[in-house]
Design a protein around this motif. Structure first.
Motif, PDB file in Angstrom:
ATOM      1  N   ARG A  56       1.824   4.671   5.189  1.00  0.00           N
ATOM      2  CA  ARG A  56       0.705   4.442   6.365  1.00  0.00           C
ATOM      3  C   ARG A  56       0.369   2.969   6.864  1.00  0.00           C
ATOM      4  O   ARG A  56       0.111   2.485   7.159  1.00  0.00           O
ATOM      5  N   ASP A  57       1.035   2.294   6.165  1.00  0.00           N
ATOM      6  CA  ASP A  57       1.214   0.666   6.567  1.00  0.00           C
ATOM      7  C   ASP A  57       2.119   0.187   7.016  1.00  0.00           C
ATOM      8  O   ASP A  57       2.565  -1.000   7.531  1.00  0.00           O
ATOM      9  N   ILE A  58       3.421   0.882   7.685  1.00  0.00           N
ATOM     10  CA  ILE A  58       3.715   0.735   8.405  1.00  0.00           C
ATOM     11  C   ILE A  58       3.554   0.273   9.783  1.00  0.00           C
ATOM     12  O   ILE A  58       2.507   0.969  10.181  1.00  0.00           O
ATOM     13  N   THR A  59       3.916  -0.812  11.234  1.00  0.00           N
ATOM     14  CA  THR A  59       3.752  -1.026  11.798  1.00  0.00           C
ATOM     15  C   THR A  59       4.524   0.461  13.121  1.00  0.00           C
ATOM     16  O   THR A  59       4.559   0.527  13.131  1.00  0.00           O
ATOM     17  N   LEU A  60       3.128   0.724  14.237  1.00  0.00           N
ATOM     18  CA  LEU A  60       4.009   1.239  15.213  1.00  0.00           C
ATOM     19  C   LEU A  60       5.243   0.472  15.750  1.00  0.00           C
ATOM     20  O   LEU A  60       5.636   2.197  15.373  1.00  0.00           O
ATOM     21  N   ARG A  61       5.189  -0.428  15.608  1.00  0.00           N
ATOM     22  CA  ARG A  61       6.940  -0.984  16.189  1.00  0.00           C
ATOM     23  C   ARG A  61       7.620  -0.308  15.102  1.00  0.00           C
ATOM     24  O   ARG A  61       9.403   0.327  15.330  1.00  0.00           O
ATOM     25  N   HIS A  70       8.080  -7.571  11.220  1.00  0.00           N
ATOM     26  CA  HIS A  70       7.203  -7.854  10.210  1.00  0.00           C
ATOM     27  C   HIS A  70       6.102  -6.741  10.045  1.00  0.00           C
ATOM     28  O   HIS A  70       5.450  -6.054  10.284  1.00  0.00           O
ATOM     29  N   ASN A  71       5.757  -7.391   8.305  1.00  0.00           N
ATOM     30  CA  ASN A  71       4.342  -6.266   7.977  1.00  0.00           C
ATOM     31  C   ASN A  71       3.932  -7.722   6.764  1.00  0.00           C
ATOM     32  O   ASN A  71       4.542  -8.781   6.956  1.00  0.00           O
ATOM     33  N   ALA A  72       2.289  -6.950   5.957  1.00  0.00           N
ATOM     34  CA  ALA A  72       2.143  -8.113   5.484  1.00  0.00           C
ATOM     35  C   ALA A  72       3.013  -8.545   3.747  1.00  0.00           C
ATOM     36  O   ALA A  72       3.679  -7.607   4.084  1.00  0.00           O
ATOM     37  N   LEU A  82       7.448   1.997  12.739  1.00  0.00           N
ATOM     38  CA  LEU A  82       7.551   3.425  13.085  1.00  0.00           C
ATOM     39  C   LEU A  82       8.605   4.282  14.228  1.00  0.00           C
ATOM     40  O   LEU A  82       9.332   4.735  13.949  1.00  0.00           O
ATOM     41  N   GLU A  83       8.127   3.693  15.121  1.00  0.00           N
ATOM     42  CA  GLU A  83       9.246   4.132  16.823  1.00  0.00           C
ATOM     43  C   GLU A  83      10.587   3.760  16.247  1.00  0.00           C
ATOM     44  O   GLU A  83      11.348   4.305  16.274  1.00  0.00           O
ATOM     45  N   GLY A 119       1.063  -1.116   0.328  1.00  0.00           N
ATOM     46  CA  GLY A 119      -0.043   0.105   0.288  1.00  0.00           C
ATOM     47  C   GLY A 119       1.306   1.165  -0.065  1.00  0.00           C
ATOM     48  O   GLY A 119       1.062   1.269  -0.748  1.00  0.00           O
ATOM     49  N   ASP A 120       0.352   2.031   0.932  1.00  0.00           N
ATOM     50  CA  ASP A 120       1.621   2.687   1.014  1.00  0.00           C
ATOM     51  C   ASP A 120       2.767   3.319   2.797  1.00  0.00           C
ATOM     52  O   ASP A 120       2.748   2.386   2.774  1.00  0.00           O
TER      53      ASP A 120
END
Lengths: 277, 277
Positions: B13-18, B114-116, B20-21, B10-11
């Motif tokens: 904004r699909d990063i996780t809070l973890r 990890h992510n999708a 981004l931190e 996606g874009d």
């Protein structure tokens, strides 16, 4: 609008920014307990940590509630925004296809927000995802029920040189036999299959089937708490892994197929021999 | 510390809070261009949107740079925090195993977030993830090179009743033939295989192999821009999907195996017939 939002693996901080935005736009937020209890539940304050970070009250919806009250949840979503939170990816190891089908049947708009699940995060053990064959589930054996439908699947994967991801059984909120007899709802304590149980069951089934799909020397990777900060990954033979203490759930197991050099290098880092010095 | 952080599909904004931190804790942030250009690059301001949201300057590291300067990147990570951003999951369709192996060899601590990825998000088409066989890649044919190594794999999956995920070729920053001859670096324009090209190639290979692994009537699901807000999913026969305009990349294709009723119900929602009324 019904949002089905993956929480990823780990804890409340594994939600995506897109997922968090959606949750905050919702009038009602459910979290599926069946799987979520497994990870967030390990920390007893998991739910309140989620509520604090997401800024919303969250209703825990166990399997029974989802099955019995799905229509009510979907009705709420026809005139307000409802979020349904799911550990992992909405279409990962546990499927939420049924809820989506019901929603679509009544013309409800559904938006899915993806996240990591065991099906892709397992890549961290170093075996390439495209070299996996069919995934299998290993159910808890009982005295009278020792199902082996995983055996021919593993056998085929091995013949093709493919890796096999084994998902290990989870028993949460199972009605107790006694309660079924008395018509009252009482539940067995939750059970999560550990890697050594899975290996013992696998070896028993190999012995009774005898097709040499694998044996005690077959290379495997045991993974506990995949995606958590304290995840544990150990590569070794089935026999070697029997003696490893993997700690708290969730556990899963990969039976290794044919390997490429770069896969070998990664497995070496996780090897029981290199870990034990 | 080296962080390898999945950005999801996606874009920004699909990063996780973890994730981004972690990015915000880093002294240097790279984004892998090979795949990231595909999604964020579709919007010409993708990089600046990421920099703004993440609050960091981001260096685009193309494949060449990663291959030639991996050691320098790893050296930076020995005495500071370095983030390496990757579209999808770090161990999804494209592997970053090699970078991890190099890091571990020099004793560098590596943390993966990890992510999708396509490997699990594909579940959205309604086919159960554990019913997929080996994943295949379909490369662009040339006049003289028409590789068919995917054919026996699809054939096996079909015989076993399993679904097949086909990843379609991506050619980004390929040196042009002319530039190779002249020793100068010039690149071909990027190419992303579309679903109709993949189907035409699949049918050509079926014809030359003739083992009836599939044919023009075989049910498939075409997916474009998986995980994006404007994703497009259409189920139909190979022949039917040839005429569907799936729009911008990335495309992928699933060849459907044997289906369960709940899988059928989901496919019906995406059916070319129900979409066209």
């Amino acid at each position: 609008m019904l949002y089905i939002i993956g929480l990823g693996l780990g804890d409340e901080r594994d939600i995506t920014l897109r997922g968090l935005e959606a949750v905050r736009s919702c009038d009602k937020v459910y979290v599926e307990a069946y799987t979520s209890l497994l990870s967030f539940g390990l920390a007893s304050d998991g739910l309140s940590r989620m509520e604090k970070l997401y800024g919303k009250d969250i209703v825990v919806a166990d399997r029974e509630m989802v099955e019995e009250h799905a229509d009510a949840i979907l009705r709420e979503a026809t005139d307000s925004n409802v979020a349904f939170l799911v550990v992992g990816d909405p279409f990962g190891a546990t499927t939420h296809t049924d809820l989506v089908v019901r929603a679509k049947k009544i013309g409800l708009e559904v938006r899915v927000i993806h996240n990591a699940s065991v099906m892709n995060a397992i890549g961290i053990c170093g075996l390439q995802l495209y070299r996996y064959g069919e995934t299998v589930s290993i159910p808890f054996f009982t005295d009278t029920w020792r199902p082996d439908s995983f055996y021919p699947k593993i056998h085929r994967n091995r013949q093709l040189g493919l890796h096999t991801l084994c998902l290990l059984d989870i028993r949460v909120k199972e009605p107790s036999l006694e309660s079924l007899c008395r018509g009252k709802k009482c539940y067995e304590p939750p059970r999560y299959m550990q890697i050594h149980t899975a290996i013992n069951q696998l070896l028993e089934i190999e012995e009774s089937n005898g097709k040499s799909a694998y044996d005690a020397e077959t290379k495997c990777v045991g993974i506990a708490r995949l995606g958590y900060e304290d995840q544990k990954i150990v590569a070794g033979s089935m026999k070697d892994l029997l003696d490893v203490d993997f700690g708290l759930p969730l556990h899963c197991l990969v039976i290794v197929g044919e390997t490429h050099p770069v896969e070998e290098e990664m497995l070496d880092f996780y090897s029981i021999k290199s870990i034990n010095g």
